[in-house]
Every structure is written in C-alpha cells, then in structure tokens.
Design a protein around this motif. Structure first.
Motif, PDB file in Angstrom:
ATOM      1  N   MET A 166       6.668  25.995 -49.559  1.00 55.53           N
ATOM      2  CA  MET A 166       7.572  26.338 -48.480  1.00 55.53           C
ATOM      3  C   MET A 166       6.724  26.692 -47.257  1.00 55.53           C
ATOM      4  SD  MET A 166      10.444  29.392 -48.361  1.00 55.53           S
ATOM      5  CE  MET A 166      11.615  28.598 -49.429  1.00 55.53           C
ATOM      6  N   LYS A 167       7.094  26.155 -46.135  1.00 61.75           N
ATOM      7  CA  LYS A 167       6.352  26.431 -44.909  1.00 61.75           C
ATOM      8  C   LYS A 167       6.607  27.862 -44.446  1.00 61.75           C
ATOM      9  CE  LYS A 167       6.111  21.722 -43.400  1.00 61.75           C
ATOM     10  NZ  LYS A 167       6.184  20.790 -42.325  1.00 61.75           N
ATOM     11  N   LYS A 168       5.601  28.435 -43.760  1.00 60.03           N
ATOM     12  CA  LYS A 168       5.665  29.836 -43.329  1.00 60.03           C
ATOM     13  C   LYS A 168       6.932  30.120 -42.516  1.00 60.03           C
ATOM     14  CE  LYS A 168       3.002  33.298 -40.818  1.00 60.03           C
ATOM     15  NZ  LYS A 168       1.767  33.564 -40.107  1.00 60.03           N
ATOM     16  N   LYS A 169       7.257  29.268 -41.555  1.00 56.76           N
ATOM     17  CA  LYS A 169       8.442  29.489 -40.719  1.00 56.76           C
ATOM     18  C   LYS A 169       9.707  29.506 -41.570  1.00 56.76           C
ATOM     19  CE  LYS A 169      10.803  27.933 -36.628  1.00 56.76           C
ATOM     20  NZ  LYS A 169      11.832  26.996 -36.505  1.00 56.76           N
ATOM     21  N   ASN A 170       9.823  28.579 -42.509  1.00 54.02           N
ATOM     22  CA  ASN A 170      10.995  28.526 -43.375  1.00 54.02           C
ATOM     23  C   ASN A 170      11.086  29.763 -44.262  1.00 54.02           C
ATOM     24  OD1 ASN A 170      11.553  26.025 -42.302  1.00 54.02           O
ATOM     25  ND2 ASN A 170      10.748  24.900 -44.045  1.00 54.02           N
ATOM     26  N   TYR A 171       9.947  30.217 -44.781  1.00 56.05           N
ATOM     27  CA  TYR A 171       9.923  31.388 -45.648  1.00 56.05           C
ATOM     28  C   TYR A 171      10.320  32.642 -44.868  1.00 56.05           C
ATOM     29  CZ  TYR A 171       8.385  34.994 -48.847  1.00 56.05           C
ATOM     30  OH  TYR A 171       8.348  36.084 -49.658  1.00 56.05           O
ATOM     31  N   ILE A 172       9.777  32.804 -43.670  1.00 61.45           N
ATOM     32  CA  ILE A 172      10.124  33.964 -42.850  1.00 61.45           C
ATOM     33  C   ILE A 172      11.607  33.957 -42.518  1.00 61.45           C
ATOM     34  CG2 ILE A 172       9.789  35.036 -40.575  1.00 61.45           C
ATOM     35  CD1 ILE A 172       6.806  34.211 -40.854  1.00 61.45           C
ATOM     36  N   ASP A 173      12.149  32.800 -42.170  1.00 64.94           N
ATOM     37  CA  ASP A 173      13.582  32.702 -41.894  1.00 64.94           C
ATOM     38  C   ASP A 173      14.387  33.052 -43.138  1.00 64.94           C
ATOM     39  OD1 ASP A 173      15.824  31.919 -40.091  1.00 64.94           O
ATOM     40  OD2 ASP A 173      16.138  30.433 -41.676  1.00 64.94           O
ATOM     41  N   TYR A 174      13.936  32.617 -44.301  1.00 62.43           N
ATOM     42  CA  TYR A 174      14.637  32.910 -45.548  1.00 62.43           C
ATOM     43  C   TYR A 174      14.680  34.416 -45.807  1.00 62.43           C
ATOM     44  CZ  TYR A 174      15.434  33.595 -50.502  1.00 62.43           C
ATOM     45  OH  TYR A 174      15.917  34.050 -51.699  1.00 62.43           O
ATOM     46  N   ILE A 175      13.521  35.100 -45.725  1.00 62.28           N
ATOM     47  CA  ILE A 175      13.536  36.535 -46.027  1.00 62.28           C
ATOM     48  C   ILE A 175      14.262  37.339 -44.954  1.00 62.28           C
ATOM     49  CG2 ILE A 175      11.501  36.460 -47.505  1.00 62.28           C
ATOM     50  CD1 ILE A 175       9.882  37.672 -45.230  1.00 62.28           C
ATOM     51  N   ALA A 176      14.324  36.822 -43.727  1.00 57.93           N
ATOM     52  CA  ALA A 176      15.018  37.516 -42.648  1.00 57.93           C
ATOM     53  C   ALA A 176      16.532  37.402 -42.755  1.00 57.93           C
ATOM     54  CB  ALA A 176      14.563  36.974 -41.296  1.00 57.93           C
ATOM     55  N   ASN A 177      17.016  36.318 -43.344  1.00 56.33           N
ATOM     56  CA  ASN A 177      18.450  36.023 -43.307  1.00 56.33           C
ATOM     57  C   ASN A 177      19.085  35.775 -44.668  1.00 56.33           C
ATOM     58  OD1 ASN A 177      18.824  35.928 -40.329  1.00 56.33           O
ATOM     59  ND2 ASN A 177      17.237  34.383 -40.537  1.00 56.33           N
TER      60      ASN A 177
END
Length: 71
Positions: free
Chosen positions: A1-12
């Motif tokens: 999983m790409k960093k941007k996608n992972y950060i978006d996942y944990i944020a939302n």
C-alpha cells in the motif's frame, strides 16, 4: 500500500475518532516526550491500566523499554 493511501486510510477509516476533519494527530511544534525519564514516568503511571487492558496480573508483568531519540 502506498504511503498516501495508507495515511488516508488511517485518517478516515470507519469508527476513527475524528479530531477536526479526520483522525490524525501529532505533537509537531509542541514539547513532547523527548527524554527517557519522561517516558519511564508515563509507562510507570499507566502500569495498572496496561495490566487491566491486557489481562495480565500485575505481579506477572515485566516490561523493558529504551528511547531512541532521533533529531
């Protein structure tokens, strides 16, 4: 999983506790736990809660920690 996608996942992600528009938070710009003594005091103060949450008898709990304080 790409960093941007992972950060978006944990944020939302579902059931995330939102602080403002998302679930992310940081201590950037604020003095934090940057000394071993501070971490040791925090961990010691949370011993009973950790035992309760992890269902560990306090007489059986053994923990060890070290601080790697990166710039």
């Amino acid at each position: 999983m790409k960093k941007k996608n992972y950060i978006d996942y944990i944020a939302n992600r579902p059931r995330v506790e939102r602080i403002g528009g998302h679930g992310l938070f940081t201590d950037a710009g604020r003095p934090g736990y940057d000394r071993g003594e501070q971490w040791m005091a925090l961990l010691r103060s949370k011993r009973a809660m950790l035992c309760r949450e992890m269902k560990i008898d306090s007489a059986s709990l053994r923990w060890y920690a070290a601080l790697l304080n990166l710039p």
